[in-house]
Design an enzyme around this catalytic site. Structure first.
Site, mmCIF file in Angstrom:
data_model
loop_
_atom_site.group_PDB
_atom_site.id
_atom_site.type_symbol
_atom_site.label_atom_id
_atom_site.label_comp_id
_atom_site.label_asym_id
_atom_site.label_seq_id
_atom_site.Cartn_x
_atom_site.Cartn_y
_atom_site.Cartn_z
ATOM 1 N N ASP A 1 0.872 -1.171 0.000
ATOM 2 C CA ASP A 1 0.000 0.000 0.000
ATOM 3 C C ASP A 1 0.914 1.227 0.000
ATOM 4 O O ASP A 1 2.135 1.122 0.187
ATOM 5 C CB ASP A 1 -0.962 -0.022 1.200
ATOM 6 C CG ASP A 1 -2.194 0.834 0.935
ATOM 7 O OD1 ASP A 1 -2.148 1.682 0.023
ATOM 8 O OD2 ASP A 1 -3.209 0.673 1.646
HETATM 9 C C1 BGC Z 1 -5.149 3.150 0.001
HETATM 10 C C2 BGC Z 1 -5.274 2.165 -1.139
HETATM 11 C C3 BGC Z 1 -5.081 2.877 -2.447
HETATM 12 C C4 BGC Z 1 -3.751 3.598 -2.422
HETATM 13 C C5 BGC Z 1 -3.438 4.350 -3.700
HETATM 14 C C6 BGC Z 1 -3.886 3.968 -0.094
HETATM 15 O O1 BGC Z 1 -3.854 4.964 0.871
HETATM 16 O O2 BGC Z 1 -5.182 2.461 1.222
HETATM 17 O O3 BGC Z 1 -6.520 1.540 -1.111
HETATM 18 O O4 BGC Z 1 -5.171 1.976 -3.507
HETATM 19 O O5 BGC Z 1 -3.738 4.524 -1.361
HETATM 20 O O6 BGC Z 1 -4.209 5.475 -3.818
#
Ligand code: BGC
Length: 782
Positions: free
Chosen positions: A277
């Site tokens: 993530d």
């Molecule tokens: C979120 C993800 C997301 C990623 C990219 C993160 O903060 O938890 O779900 O895909 O950001 O935007």
């Protein structure tokens, strides 16, 4: 002179030969020469490929949207290495549609994506074919907008109704989660476009999401929190899995070898890449350990991470074999992508066709929660919904209350928010269905909404990107409506509809008082409208426009009908009108329990945890597994949903042949209109060595649209393994021998038929992964 000329010519030929030879030594990536490319890569190039390529990769911290060079608003990208013919690939957020910026500098062209219903709404359809179709449309938009992977679906379990991101996830049940996710993934990937099953794993709360340690038994992890991912991996092989921010049993998911390698790859056979993530370098976790644990791609990418990989290899702290293993997986991923095959993207997906699908999907996910006989004396015995024409053949007129009716919420906030081309509100949806709304009330709300939006934006200018970005589609405060106004409206209208809106999103959990419970204005509105309309023999319908569960038991008795529309995507108003008018017979059912009090859930004591540790003392008793086993009353049970017609279930049969168990039941439409039914198979296990919930969902199926009087035999297959519980002592799945009861129901609390079958013992060894470091005091049956 002649000689010099000859020498120059010879030198030129020699140099050409060398350049050619060098070019021949530098392979260009193809699906057939991955080994060769890997061999030709320098350590720098390898490290580069393992780290995301946000635009400011060479700066210290990358940001979401850093892939602007490729697709403005996309979440991330992978490294471009022209020397080896390695293209950059682009990762875009989802899961309710492609999340990119709708406008771009230097052009008046727009880049909107279709806003599909949120995960919880899609799951409430219990319709895998529909999820496949939605996935396919989203896959097409991903590809046509020059992206390679959509960062979804979200598979975290609804451990508690207060989780801010539940709307993106499917259910409190792992079977529904896994089946819905697999169908969505197969749909997206049918185009040769990737998905990212996220957030792996146990990312159950948004509070302190980057630091919380989710402590749970291996059994709860395997049976509940990981099981959806397991089903999705086995049935759809997502191209990518996203490791979550939190820790699981004391170890960050991102550096958790047990999760990322032992379970995901060794036990389940995952073949794709794992990406982190969006966080970059983590305190207390070495980049090299993330690589070694099996995290193939570090997103969004920091230059320092690549340097750390190089340093660790040079110091002998990270093996070249681990680096090569991850690089190979990256190359295997890249050769599958649209960017690699140079897909001629159009930036013009068929938004009209996809809008029709978004509307269809929303209607299938909408749940009819209540539908009592109308108080209208001229329609004695008729239920409140669907709204039908009046005696004189004219359409009913609606008094439309609630700011949400005029400002509908298509989705949640944060990275899950899609920039839709429009959102149809209730006025428009009803109007498109030929139903008018009363003039004065509609005018007043239409004036209130722009004022409330401007005020809300000014009041909430926190600087949080996910709030700013959500503006324009944000839940607005309710407008108090006086009794005089309602008294005026009741004369003009045949029915009152009140919309109650709720919205949550990434980065925070829901506040019980403000977001689960109704506030005084809302309670007052329902009370006053109901009293005044009922006094005139006119019905009141409540539409819930919320991505998550809200409190219902204190006010539902005042109303005649309740429709849960979730956050149904851009076609919101049209889809709701389809159900209200009976154009579509509602067939959605809840994929999570709606409790009386939010604190009724067994997880409440530890949710959300604010001390960096969340003990899962409720263990396997999540959702209906808790309420049904411990006999607790609920407001609406898991699996619940009404219809405009009725269904009868025949005596079922169950056949056990080797590993295969086949359950068949015939479902008959005994009502007056066509409709679909979802049959659910709950299994109760014989008493044995492992404690079990009183029943667990083990299979389900949805009928096609059945005409009145028509029947369909639903045949549901499961494996002996599907009845297993996780036996921690022996690191194995264990189905104990004995007589199992198959309870076939219209909900977890509406069992229509039961049938038993003898099942022989089944065991399957697994790796010994994820042991908690601390003893947990787990909830047990007496
Ligand atoms: C979120 C993800 C997301 C990623 C990219 C993160 O903060 O938890 O779900 O895909 O950001 O935007």
């Amino acid at each position: 002179m002649m000689k010099t000329f000859k020498n120059i010519a010879l030198a030129m030929v020699a140099s050409l030969i060398t350049t050619n030879a060098m070019a021949q030594q530098t392979p260009k990536l193809s699906a057939e020469n991955i080994d060769e490319v890997l061999k030709a890569m320098t350590l720098q190039e390898k490290a580069r490929l393992l780290v995301g390529s946000a635009r400011d990769f060479f700066g210290e911290m990358a940001v979401v949207g850093g892939s602007a060079d490729y697709v403005p608003g996309a979440a991330g990208s992978t490294a471009l290495i022209p020397r080896l013919g390695i293209p950059a690939t682009v990762l875009t957020d989802g899961p309710a549609g492609v999340r990119i910026n709708p406008t771009r500098e230097g052009t008046t062209e727009t880049f909107h994506a279709t806003g599909f219903p949120i995960g919880s709404c899609l799951a409430a359809s219990w319709n895998s074919d529909l999820l496949y179709k939605v996935g396919k449309a989203i896959g097409n938009e991903t590809m046509e907008y020059r992206c390679d992977v959509i960062l979804g679906p979200g598979l975290n379990l609804h451990r508690n109704p207060l989780c801010g991101r539940n709307f993106e996830y499917f259910s409190e049940d792992p079977l529904v989660t896994g089946k819905m996710a697999a169908a969505y993934i197969n749909g997206v990937q049918s185009h040769g476009v990737g998905t990212s099953a996220k957030h792996y794993a146990v990312n159950s709360q948004e509070t302190d999401r980057t630091s919380v340690d989710e402590r749970l038994s291996v059994r709860a992890a395997r049976e509940l929190y990981l099981r959806g991912f397991e089903i999705a991996v086995r049935e759809s092989q997502p191209w990518t899995v996203m490791s979550s921010y939190n820790s699981v049993n004391g170890q960050y998911s991102m550096g958790n070898h047990d999760l990322l390698t032992k379970i995901l790859r060794d036990d389940w056979g995952f073949k794709g890449i794992v990406m982190t993530d969006w966080i970059g370098i983590r305190e207390g976790l070495r980049t090299a350990d993330e690589v070694a644990a099996g995290n193939d791609l570090l997103e969004p990418g920091q230059k320092r991470q690549a340097e750390q990989i190089i340093e660790a290899v040079e110091k002998g702290e990270l093996s070249m074999a681990d680096v090569d293993r991850n690089v190979r997986r990256m190359l295997e991923y890249i050769v599958k992508t649209p960017s690699f095959r140079r897909h001629a993207f159009t930036n013009k997906p068929d938004l009209t066709a996809h809008a029709a699908l978004a509307r269809e999907a929303a209607t299938e996910g909408i749940v009819l929660m209540k539908n009592k006989p109308t108080p209208n004396p001229t329609q004695k015995g008729k239920e409140t919904l669907p709204l039908t024409v009046k005696k004189d053949g004219s359409n009913v007129v609606v008094a439309l209350f609630g700011v949400g009716s005029y400002h509908m919420l298509s989705g949640g906030t944060g990275s899950g928010r899609v920039h839709t081309p429009y959102i149809i509100n209730m006025v428009e949806g009803l109007k498109n269905a030929g139903i008018g709304t009363t003039k004065m009330l509609t005018d007043v709300y239409n004036k209130y909404v722009p004022y409330a939006r401007a005020k809300f934006q000014a009041d909430n200018h926190t600087g949080e990107w996910y709030l700013q970005d959500a503006w324009g589609d944000q839940k607005l405060p309710e407008m108090p409506v006086g009794k005089n106004m309602i008294n005026h409206e009741v004369k003009e209208a045949d029915v009152a509809i009140i919309t109650i809106g709720r919205q949550a999103g990434e980065g925070g959990d829901r506040d019980a008082e403000r977001e689960f419970y109704l506030n005084t204005d809302e309670q007052q509105l329902i009370k006053n409208v109901s009293e005044i309309f009922h006094a005139e023999g006119k019905p009141v319908v409540v539409v819930i426009n919320s991505g998550s569960v809200i409190e219902t038991s204190s006010w539902r008795d005042r109303t005649d009908a309740i429709v849960c529309a979730w956050e149904p995507g851009e076609e919101a108003g049209n889809a709701i009108a389809d159900v209200l008018t009976g154009k579509v017979c509602p067939s959605g059912k809840l994929t999570m329990t709606w409790p009386i009090s939010v604190y009724d859930h067994a997880s409440s004591r530890h949710f959300p945890s604010r001390n960096k540790v969340s003990n899962h003392e409720e263990d396997i008793y999540v959702g209906y597994r808790y309420f049904d086993t411990f006999n607790k009353d609920v407001s609406y049970p898991f699996g619940y949903g009404l219809s405009y017609t009725a269904f009868e279930y025949s005596k079922p049969s169950v056949k056990v042949k080797g590993d295969r168990i086949t359950v068949s039941v015939s479902v008959k439409n005994t009502g007056n209109v066509s409709g679909k039914e979802i049959a659910q198979v709950y299994v109760s296990a014989p008493a044995g060595q492992l404690e079990k919930p009183v029943q667990e969902l083990k299979a389900f199926a949805k009928t096609r649209e059945l005409k009145p009087g028509e029947s369909q035999v639903l045949t549901m297959e499961l494996q002996r393994r599907d009845l297993a519980s996780y036996d921690e002592t022996n690191c194995q799945w264990l189905t104990e021998a004995g007589t199992y009861t198959f309870r076939i129901g219209a909900s977890s609390r509406d069992i229509r038929q039961t049938v038993t079958a003898k099942v022989a013992q089944y065991t399957e060894k697994t790796s010994d992964a994820l042991r908690p470091k601390q003893e947990l005091k787990l909830l047990k049956q007496q």
